[in-house]
Design an enzyme around this catalytic site. Structure first.
Site, PDB file in Angstrom:
ATOM      1  N   ASP A   1      -2.137   0.903   7.638  1.00  0.00           N
ATOM      2  CA  ASP A   1      -1.316   0.734   6.438  1.00  0.00           C
ATOM      3  C   ASP A   1      -0.976  -0.732   6.187  1.00  0.00           C
ATOM      4  O   ASP A   1      -0.993  -1.192   5.047  1.00  0.00           O
ATOM      5  CB  ASP A   1      -0.035   1.572   6.547  1.00  0.00           C
ATOM      6  CG  ASP A   1      -0.334   3.060   6.633  1.00  0.00           C
ATOM      7  OD1 ASP A   1      -0.981   3.581   5.710  1.00  0.00           O
ATOM      8  OD2 ASP A   1       0.071   3.690   7.636  1.00  0.00           O
TER       9      ASP A   1
ATOM     10  N   GLU B   1      -1.309  -1.575  -4.801  1.00  0.00           N
ATOM     11  CA  GLU B   1      -2.525  -0.790  -4.956  1.00  0.00           C
ATOM     12  C   GLU B   1      -2.292   0.318  -5.973  1.00  0.00           C
ATOM     13  O   GLU B   1      -1.272   0.996  -5.962  1.00  0.00           O
ATOM     14  CB  GLU B   1      -2.953  -0.193  -3.619  1.00  0.00           C
ATOM     15  CG  GLU B   1      -4.341   0.406  -3.661  1.00  0.00           C
ATOM     16  CD  GLU B   1      -4.862   0.781  -2.289  1.00  0.00           C
ATOM     17  OE1 GLU B   1      -5.255   1.955  -2.124  1.00  0.00           O
ATOM     18  OE2 GLU B   1      -4.885  -0.089  -1.405  1.00  0.00           O
TER      19      GLU B   1
ATOM     20  N   ASP C   1       0.878  -1.169   0.000  1.00  0.00           N
ATOM     21  CA  ASP C   1       0.000   0.000   0.000  1.00  0.00           C
ATOM     22  C   ASP C   1       0.915   1.219   0.000  1.00  0.00           C
ATOM     23  O   ASP C   1       1.418   1.630   1.042  1.00  0.00           O
ATOM     24  CB  ASP C   1      -0.903  -0.002   1.236  1.00  0.00           C
ATOM     25  CG  ASP C   1      -1.772   1.243   1.316  1.00  0.00           C
ATOM     26  OD1 ASP C   1      -2.235   1.713   0.261  1.00  0.00           O
ATOM     27  OD2 ASP C   1      -1.980   1.757   2.437  1.00  0.00           O
TER      28      ASP C   1
END
EC number: 3.1.21.10
Length: 181
Positions: A139, A67, A7
Site C-alpha cells: 500500500d 489514485e 492509494d
C-alpha cells in the site's frame, strides 16, 4: 516541491511523501492507515479523513496525487472504494492542497514502464527510484508510486503550459500515453 501520494482503500489506505529536488526524488515518509473493519461505514471513513489530515499536518506537502477508482466486476466494492477515495479527497481539499488524479495504469506506466505491471514490480521500482534500503509495503509503495507519477508529469505539464498548448494542468488527462487537454 513535496508531494503526498495516496492509494485509497476502505481497509488499508496507503500514503507516501516525496520531495522533488530538480530531477532527483527523495523519500520523506510512507505508511498505511489501517481501517478497523468492525466499525460502521461512517466511522471507517472518518478514520481515513482524520489520519490523512494528520499526515498532511505533520509532513506539510505542497501538492497531492490520488489514485483514481477503477470500475471492477463488483459494483458494491467499487462504490465502497469510491467512498474511501472521497474521504481522502476531502481531507486533502480541506487542507488546501491541489489534488491531481492518476489511474493505476498511468501510475504503473510512469514508474515501471508497463501499465500492467505486477504489484511486486511496482514495489521494486519504488525501492530503486527512491534508494530505499528495503522493499516498501504494497500500500505504501502504491502511494509512493502515485507521488512519483506526479513528479514525472510536472515537467511535461509545465512545458505545455509555458508554450500555451495547455491551459490548466487540472483539466489535463492522459489518453493512449498522450497528454490531452
Amino acid at each position: 516541491m513535496r508531494i503526498l501520494g495516496i492509494d485509497p482503500g476502505l481497509r488499508r489506505t496507503g500514503f507516501g511523501v516525496i520531495d522533488v529536488l530538480g530531477s532527483r526524488l527523495q523519500y520523506v515518509t510512507s505508511g498505511t492507515i489501517i481501517v478497523p473493519a468492525d466499525q460502521p461505514l461512517a466511522q471507517r471513513l472518518k478514520v481515513i479523513l482524520d489520519n490523512i489530515r494528520e499526515v498532511v499536518q505533520s509532513t506539510e506537502p505542497t501538492v497531492s496525487a490520488l489514485e483514481k477508482v477503477f470500475v471492477n466486476t463488483n459494483p458494491a466494492s467499487t462504490l465502497l472504494l469510491g467512498q474511501a477515495r472521497g474521504a481522502a479527497m476531502c481531507a486533502l481539499a480541506d487542507s488546501d492542497l491541489d489534488v491531481y488524479e492518476y489511474t493505476a495504469l498511468q501510475v504503473k506506466k510512469s514508474v515501471v514502464g508497463n501499465g500492467h505491471a505486477a504489484k511486486e514490480q511496482v514495489q521494486k521500482m519504488v525501492q530503486h527510484l527512491l534508494a530505499l534500503s528495503g522493499l516498501p509495503a504494497a500500500d505504501s509503495a502504491d502511494a509512493l508510486a502515485c507521488a512519483i507519477c506526479h513528479a514525472h508529469f510536472i515537467p511535461l505539464t509545465q512545458r505545455l503550459k509555458d508554450t500555451g498548448q495547455l491551459k490548466s494542468s487540472h483539466s489535463s488527462r492522459v489518453r493512449g500515453g498522450r497528454l490531452v487537454g
